[in-house]
Structure formats: structure tokens, C-alpha cells
Design an enzyme around this catalytic site. Structure first.
Site, PDB file in Angstrom:
ATOM      1  N   ASP A  32       0.834  -1.202   0.000  1.00  0.00           N
ATOM      2  CA  ASP A  32       0.000   0.000   0.000  1.00  0.00           C
ATOM      3  C   ASP A  32       0.872   1.256   0.000  1.00  0.00           C
ATOM      4  O   ASP A  32       0.623   2.202  -0.752  1.00  0.00           O
ATOM      5  CB  ASP A  32      -0.920  -0.011   1.228  1.00  0.00           C
ATOM      6  CG  ASP A  32      -1.816   1.216   1.268  1.00  0.00           C
ATOM      7  OD1 ASP A  32      -2.633   1.385   0.345  1.00  0.00           O
ATOM      8  OD2 ASP A  32      -1.687   2.013   2.212  1.00  0.00           O
ATOM      9  N   LYS A  88       1.477   4.234  -3.061  1.00  0.00           N
ATOM     10  CA  LYS A  88       1.407   5.682  -2.827  1.00  0.00           C
ATOM     11  C   LYS A  88       2.677   6.388  -3.293  1.00  0.00           C
ATOM     12  O   LYS A  88       2.622   7.479  -3.869  1.00  0.00           O
ATOM     13  CB  LYS A  88       1.164   5.950  -1.339  1.00  0.00           C
ATOM     14  CG  LYS A  88      -0.209   5.477  -0.860  1.00  0.00           C
ATOM     15  CD  LYS A  88      -0.377   5.622   0.640  1.00  0.00           C
ATOM     16  CE  LYS A  88      -1.742   5.132   1.107  1.00  0.00           C
ATOM     17  NZ  LYS A  88      -1.912   5.210   2.573  1.00  0.00           N
TER      18      LYS A  88
END
Length: 803
Positions: free
Chosen positions: A661, A665
Site C-alpha cells: 500500500d 502511494k
């Protein structure tokens, strides 16, 4: 004296007719001096034309004729209409035998509608003790012999009218509108809006105090209220403005109606039969403030295109076209010319389009043989919107709004004054185009139609935020947020008027299976403008719909990171689709939830600032985990379990601990700097011991304590006054095609910006050439449904103000 005119809808059986009688009776018993002019009742004129056409074809029209007579009789027991019905029957019988009719015969047949209307109203008023007299306008108004569109002979018509009304009998005179006669007493009609014309002529001849035109609406509006919900009534207009409205298709008025009133400076008031207490719209000689007055439409029109490369530079082509139109009595409302490939487009009434095509083909027959003309075509699927009072200097605003809504005008032109602009558009776009333009130029609340895909924790919170804030936003910003679709992976709930706070129950009980194509089709069929699609899913499959939504007029807002972290080729193709369709794609919450991180980086990059490095704590979940573990004397497993129980992590915390995750980003930020990195090029420090990565979720929680010795050793191995932080970092030469992307666990001084982080906050340090070693720091809540939803909401409002 006042001239009152009542239209066909006002005189229809039922409420309308009752209201007309009440209005006349009230004025009669108040001793007001009035003359009443009437149109044919209800749909009589069209029904008479249908009977005429059936008779011409030899079809059986008897049943329709009986229905017509029964409606017009409307339970009157006396044989009031014997003469008119007998005449109508004889005329239709003759047409049926000959299989043809002339304009003279057509005028005699359609005139029956007004004769029946005036006789009916006179009879009913007398029954109600209101003294009324039937007046046949053929005795008053004399015309030339142009049947179907006769022109009054003013001198004799004025003399007849003055003489008649100077010797008028006691009571209210009910005059037939629309019809007149030649000097040899042949019946003629006055063409479009003929009853209004009759009334304005009488107002002129008799020096009336006011002409009151009773219709089925409260006055003249900024647009047709049946098509534009937010249309506003115009209180006052000048004759010049009213004339412009009439010229550009306002169906309440016609230009010829205005002229007799202007000559005598007689006010015209548009009133509502069904709401007689309304002030209406007053039209006088007094000039009003300049500005856009109204949107008028023409939808019974066709576009004729003449194209030919060989005509480039040739003189006289326009003259030939207009000669053909003039010789065949065909009016041209709009003309537009192209120069690169010689092309001329003209807009004519649809019932004249076939005739125009045939005659133009005859005129340019030789040009076809020489190939100077490539083709002459007719497009019936068009409508015209005229913006009355539009200045070219501000026309870019409504035009841009149309383009953003995927409405591309076929052509447009403006008057020589530069104050009125007409747009030719596809007929299917008419309602949506009217609402888009009206919202843009009249300052009413701009309607933003929203489809929300995904209503889990973030999506559900967002929907409630929108519904709870919509009223305040409309008051403050003139933006009306309308959630017309809510969907999960299986069901969708649709309502073009907007969904409300019981949406959860409604989608469970009434939601239907769907595809994204169904939502697009629904928006198109309901003429919804300013469309925004919200992706609050975490679905890689749903991302495949982005291009389709963009191509069909939707802007996008997404909290789903997947679209921005797929292959670089997909990333660029999506941006190309966005640019081609002039749409927007906002995703501020992809990194940092509601923090203004992506916008800041975009602005810095756009301004030419050289960003040299970005690093920070990208995950609110892992921020909480390591902030707590570093500062408290607790086992790593206990802190991890607390994070799970508090909802900071995914139900399976390995989705956070694996680092993917955070890596996504970092990749999103890299691509904002035009770097071409792929996901598999990111160096990721996976926090999960290898032997715990592939076991079941249940077994993982059973063995969670196996984290403790690993992370306790890392914690104790730090330098004094240091803490652990799991960071993402973008570095290297960021002016090249690719940067260095890393996701890793680091030890930092507790006095540093990263070291002072608390709770589940995120923190980002942006290093630039201008700022040197002192980075721009953005810090705040980086996780949580409410914060993320609020960030998505912010993106929606940004788009709403752009649209």
C-alpha cells in the site's frame, strides 16, 4: 378598453374553460370594458388538419369527426354548431372525392376551430348570465388572398373594427382569432400565432389600454419551465426584447404580434389562465437593463447542408440558394458557411425541408455533374437554442460548459448586433444543453449529478456527508449536489431527482443488478448534466470502466489507488483519454487521505520547481503501529492487535504490513513528477516474516506473537533517543525518466519531524531545489473513513466549481 386573448389550452374542457369563464365574469361584473379574442379550443386545429389529410388519402375519417364534434359540443344540448358542422362535413366530403385540396379549402376547414370556440364560449357565458356576443372576425379583418398566411389590409380592417365597436351591442364581445377574409369574403387565416395577431390588431385599431394574453404559464421565463426546472419568470421586457424572443422561437409570441402594439405603445401582459392572480410578464416600450433575457428553442426544424470543394471561391452560390428558398416561400432562420471545404448550412422548418432539398437539387443539377457539388443532405435530428441577449465577449462560458458535458454544437451564428447567439445541436441533447446553458448564464444553482460506486466505510460516509451538506452548499456556493446513483458490486439504486438518507435500506430492498453501461444510459435518458463518477471501491476490475465513463461525459473522483499504479502504459493511455475528452480525474485521497499532498506536488512541479526528494510516513495504520510500539513498553503483537481492533488496519493486517500500500502511494507521487517507474521496480521492506506471509488469516493471528522477538531486537538495537518509522521514499535524479523508490523501516531521531509523529498521523517531507535542506512538511490525519471521505468530497467540490 382591454383586449383579452385566451389560447387553446386555456379553453380546453374542464379546469381551463371554467377559469376562463370566471375571469371574464369577474371583469364583466366589475364593469371593465373588455373584448375577448379566442383561439380554437384544446387541440382542435391539429385535429381538423388530421381530418383533412385523412380525407385527402381516402381514409375513413368518420369516427374521428364524431369524436371531434362530441368534444367541441361538450354536452351543450342546443344545436349551436349546426352550420359549422354541416360546412365541415361538406368540405371533407369534397376533399375525399377529389383526393386533393387547395390552400383556400384548408383555410375554410381550420377556421371552423375558432368559430366553434367563440360560439361555445358565447353560449356558456350567456347561460351564466354574462351577456356575451359572438363576433366573426371575418366581418372585421380583411386581408390579401395569400391563403394560410394572409396579410391584413389595415385601412379597411381598421375602419370595419372602429365602426363595429362604436356600435357594439351591450355585453362582452367574443371574437374569433386567427381567421379573416378577403374583400370578396373568402375565408383566410393569419398564419402562425394568428389569434395573438388578431388581438394585437384589434388593440391597435381600438387604441386599447392593454393587451392581456392568457396562456397556461405565469409569463415569459428565462427558459421553458417544462425543460428547465430552475427557469425564472421575467417580470418586464421591452418591445425590442420581446421581438427578439419572438424572432428566435419563443412560442408565446410572434414578431408580427408585437408590431401593432409598438405603433400605439400598447402594453402587452402575458398572464396565466390557471393562476389569474399572478402579475405575469409586462412588455412595454420602456427599455430594461441589458443582459441575457431568455433561452428560446426551435425544435421543428431541419438542417440542410450543401457541400462542394468545387464551389470554393465561386461567386453567386449564396444568391442561388436564397433565390430557391424565396421562390418556394421557404424561410431560412439560420445560415452558416465554412471556408476550408466550401459548405453552407441552412436551417428551415421541418415541413419545408423535403421541398427545399428537391428544389436545391434541381438548381445545382449541373454542379453535381461537374462535381463542384458533392452532396446536399437533410438532417432532421436537430434543434436550435437561441441565447437572447448573449454578448460574444462572454459566450465562451456557456460554450465551454457545453463542451465539458459532451455536447458539441453542429454550428452557431450570431446577429449583427452581437447580442443574440443561436446554436444548432442534436435534438437528443436539447434538454441537457438547455439546463447546462441556463445554469451557467443565469446564476441559478448549478446541478452536479453524482454516481457513487462503492458504499463501504468510506463510500457510505461520503454519501452521508454529501446528503447532510447539500443544502448548505447550495446556499453558499449555488451548487446543487444530486446523488442520482449509488452502487455496490452487485446492485445499483437510481433516481434522477436524487437519493435521500434512507439509501441503505432502499438499495437493499429496491436495488437492481446493473452494469456501468446501465448507469451511463440512465444519465443520458434523463438528460443529466455535469456528471461525476466516484470510485470508492478497491477494485481493479472497476478501474477498467474509467475510460468508458470519461468518454460518456463523466468526470472522475477516486479514492481507489489502483488506476494510478497499474502499468505506465495504462497510466498514460488514461491521461490521453481524459485530455481528448476534456474531462478531469481527481484522486487527492490516493495519498495522505484528506491532506493536500498531491495538489501541492502538482503545483510545485507545474511551476517548474525542481523536487529532489519526497519521504514520509504514508500509512496511518503503520504510523499508529510504530508510534505506539516505539514509545510504549508493549509487545509488538499487542500493539498490532490493538491496531486491528481499533480499525486502523485492514481485517487482515498483512495487507498493511507487506508494504504494497505504501509502495503504491510512492509510485503515485513519482508519476506526478512524470517519472516512468513501474510497481515491480520499487524496493519494498516487507514487515511480515517470510514464514507468516502465506498462511491463513486465522493461523496468522494464532502465531502473531512470533513478531515479538524480531521487532524487540530491532527496537533495542537503535541509537539512543531514536524511534522506528515505516517510510516511503522517492529519491535519485528526479529529472530523469525514473527515480529510486523505496519502502522501508528506519530509525530516526525522536526530535526530528518524523520522530515527533503521534497517533495515526501521516507526515510528508518534500525537498526541493529552492527550499534546500529545509523541506516542506505536510502532516495530519492520514487514515480513517471520515477523513478520506472528506477528501473525496473536497475533490467533488473542486470539480463542481470547474464545471
Amino acid at each position: 378598453m382591454k383586449i383579452l386573448k385566451f389560447g387553446g389550452k386555456s379553453l380546453a374542457n374542464g379546469e381551463g374553460l371554467s377559469k376562463v369563464i370566471q375571469i371574464i365574469a369577474q371583469k364583466f361584473f366589475s364593469n371593465e370594458s373588455i373584448v375577448v379574442v379566442v383561439s380554437a379550443r384544446a387541440n382542435a386545429t391539429n385535429e381538423l388538419i388530421d381530418l383533412l389529410e385523412k380525407a385527402q388519402k381516402g381514409d375513413n375519417y368518420e369516427k374521428d369527426l364524431e369524436s371531434f364534434k362530441e368534444y367541441q359540443q361538450n354536452e351543450i344540448k342546443e344545436d349551436v354548431f349546426a352550420e359549422e358542422f354541416h360546412q365541415l362535413e361538406k368540405l371533407l366530403e369534397g376533399v375525399s372525392l377529389l383526393r386533393d385540396y387547395s390552400p383556400r379549402i384548408k383555410d375554410q376547414i381550420v377556421a371552423v376551430g375558432e368559430l366553434l370556440s367563440a360560439k361555445y364560449l358565447t353560449h356558456v357565458l350567456n347561460e351564466k348570465k354574462v351577456k356575451a356576443n359572438f363576433v366573426d372576425a371575418r366581418q372585421l379583418i380583411k386581408t390579401d388572398a395569400i391563403f394560410g398566411n394572409a396579410q391584413p389590409l389595415d385601412i379597411i380592417s381598421k375602419k370595419n373594427s372602429i365602426q363595429f365597436f362604436n356600435n357594439q351591442p351591450e355585453g362582452v364581445n367574443i371574437v374569433t382569432g386567427f381567421i379573416a377574409s378577403t374583400v370578396s369574403n373568402e375565408t383566410t387565416t393569419l398564419g402562425r400565432n394568428g389569434s395573438n395577431y388578431t388581438a394585437s390588431l384589434l388593440a391597435n385599431y381600438l387604441d386599447a389600454e392593454e393587451f392581456q394574453n392568457y396562456t397556461h404559464v405565469d409569463g415569459i421565463f428565462t427558459a421553458n419551465p417544462e425543460l428547465v426546472v430552475n427557469a425564472r419568470k421575467i417580470e418586464k421586457l421591452s418591445f425590442n426584447e420581446a421581438n427578439e424572443l419572438a424572432n428566435f422561437g419563443a412560442n408565446i409570441l410572434h414578431a408580427k404580434t408585437i408590431i401593432p402594439l409598438v405603433e400605439k405603445n400598447i402594453p402587452l401582459r402575458i398572464l396565466n389562465t390557471f393562476n389569474p392572480d399572478s402579475y405575469g410578464t409586462l412588455i412595454t416600450a420602456e427599455q430594461t437593463d441589458e443582459g441575457i433575457k431568455s433561452l428560446s428553442i426551435l425544435n421543428n426544424v431541419s438542417l440542410i447542408n450543401l457541400e462542394g470543394r468545387g464551389l470554393l471561391g465561386k461567386t453567386g452560390v449564396d444568391a442561388r440558394i436564397f433565390r430557391v428558398m424565396g421562390d418556394n416561400n421557404i424561410s431560412v432562420s439560420i445560415i452558416s458557411q465554412g471556408s476550408s471545404e466550401r459548405g453552407i448550412g441552412i436551417v428551415v422548418e421541418s415541413d419545408k425541408a423535403s421541398k427545399a432539398l428537391i428544389e436545391l437539387e434541381k438548381e445545382f443539377e449541373n454542379d453535381f455533374y461537374t462535381k463542384d457539388v458533392n452532396g446536399i443532405t437533410v438532417n432532421d435530428n436537430i434543434a436550435v437554442i437561441s441565447i437572447i441577449g448573449q454578448d460574444l465577449s462572454t459566450f465562451h462560458k456557456p460554450y465551454t460548459a457545453l463542451i465539458k458535458n459532451k455536447i458539441v454544437p453542429i454550428l452557431f451564428n450570431n446577429t449583427t448586433t452581437g447580442r443574440n447567439i443561436s446554436l444548432v445541436i442534436h435534438k437528443g441533447d436539447l434538454k441537457r444543453a438547455l439546463n447546462v446553458i441556463h445554469g451557467e448564464i443565469f446564476g441559478v444553482s448549478k446541478k452536479i449529478n453524482i454516481a457513487v460506486f462503492g458504499h463501504g466505510l468510506v463510500g457510505g460516509t461520503l454519501i452521508n456527508q454529501i446528503l447532510n451538506s447539500a443544502s448548505a452548499i447550495e446556499k453558499r456556493k449555488n451548487i446543487a449536489l444530486n446523488v442520482f446513483a449509488i452502487a455496490n458490486s452487485k446492485k445499483v439504486l437510481l433516481n434522477n431527482n436524487g437519493l435521500n438518507n434512507d439509501w441503505k435500506t432502499a438499495i437493499a430492498d429496491n436495488g437492481s443488478e446493473y452494469s456501468v453501461e446501465d448507469v451511463v444510459k440512465y444519465a443520458r435518458e434523463n438528460h443529466l448534466e455535469n456528471l461525476i463518477a466516484i470510485d470508492n471501491t478497491a477494485s481493479a476490475t472497476f478501474v477498467e470502466n474509467y475510460s468508458y465513463l470519461i468518454e460518456n461525459g463523466f468526470d472522475l473522483v477516486s479514492s481507489n489507488k489502483i488506476a494510478n499504479t497499474l502499468s505506465y502504459s495504462f497510466y498514460k493511455a488514461l491521461r490521453k483519454t481524459i485530455e481528448k475528452n476534456q474531462k478531469n480525474y481527481l484522486y487527492e485521497t490516493n495519498v495522505g487521505a484528506g491532506l493536500p499532498l498531491i495538489d501541492t506536488i502538482k503545483l510545485l512541479h507545474l511551476s517548474g520547481e525542481n523536487i529532489t526528494k519526497i519521504k514520509g510516513v504514508f500509512s496511518g495504520s503503520l504510523s499508529y503501529l510504530f508510534n505506539t510500539f516505539s514509545n510504549e513498553n508493549k509487545n509488538f503483537s499487542d500493539v498490532l492487535q490493538e491496531a486491528v481492533d481499533s480499525g486502523y488496519t485492514e481485517p487482515d493486517p498483512r495487507e498493511d504490513l507487506c508494504g504494497n500500500d505504501v509502495a503504491r502511494k510512492v509510485l503515485i507521487l513519482a508519476r506526478e513528477l512524470d517519472l516512468q517507474n513501474e510497481f515491480d521496480e520499487i524496493k519494498i521492506d516487507n514487515l511480515i516474516p517470510e514464514h507468516l506471509q502465506t498462511i491463513s488469516q486465522d493461523e496468522f493471528f494464532e502465531r502473531i506473537e512470533e513478531f515479538n522477538p524480531i521487532y524487540q531486537q530491532i527496537k533495542e538495537g537503535q541509537e539512543p533517543n531514536h524511534v522506528l518509522r515505516y517510510i516511503g521514499e522517492l529519491s535519485g535524479d528526479l529529472q530523469k525518466e525514473k527515480g529510486v523508490l523505496e519502502v522501508k523501516l528506519v530509525s530516526v531521531s525522536e526530535n526530528s519531524a518524523l520522530g515527533q509523529l503521534k497517533g495515526s498521523d501521516s507526515l510528508f517531507e518534500i525537498y526541493t531545489e529552492s527550499y534546500g535542506e529545509r523541506p516542506i512538511v505536510i502532516q495530519g490525519a492520514g487514515a480513517g473513513a471520515s477523513v478520506t471521505a472528506r477528501g473525496v468530497f473536497g475533490d467533488i467540490l473542486r470539480l463542481a466549481e470547474k464545471n
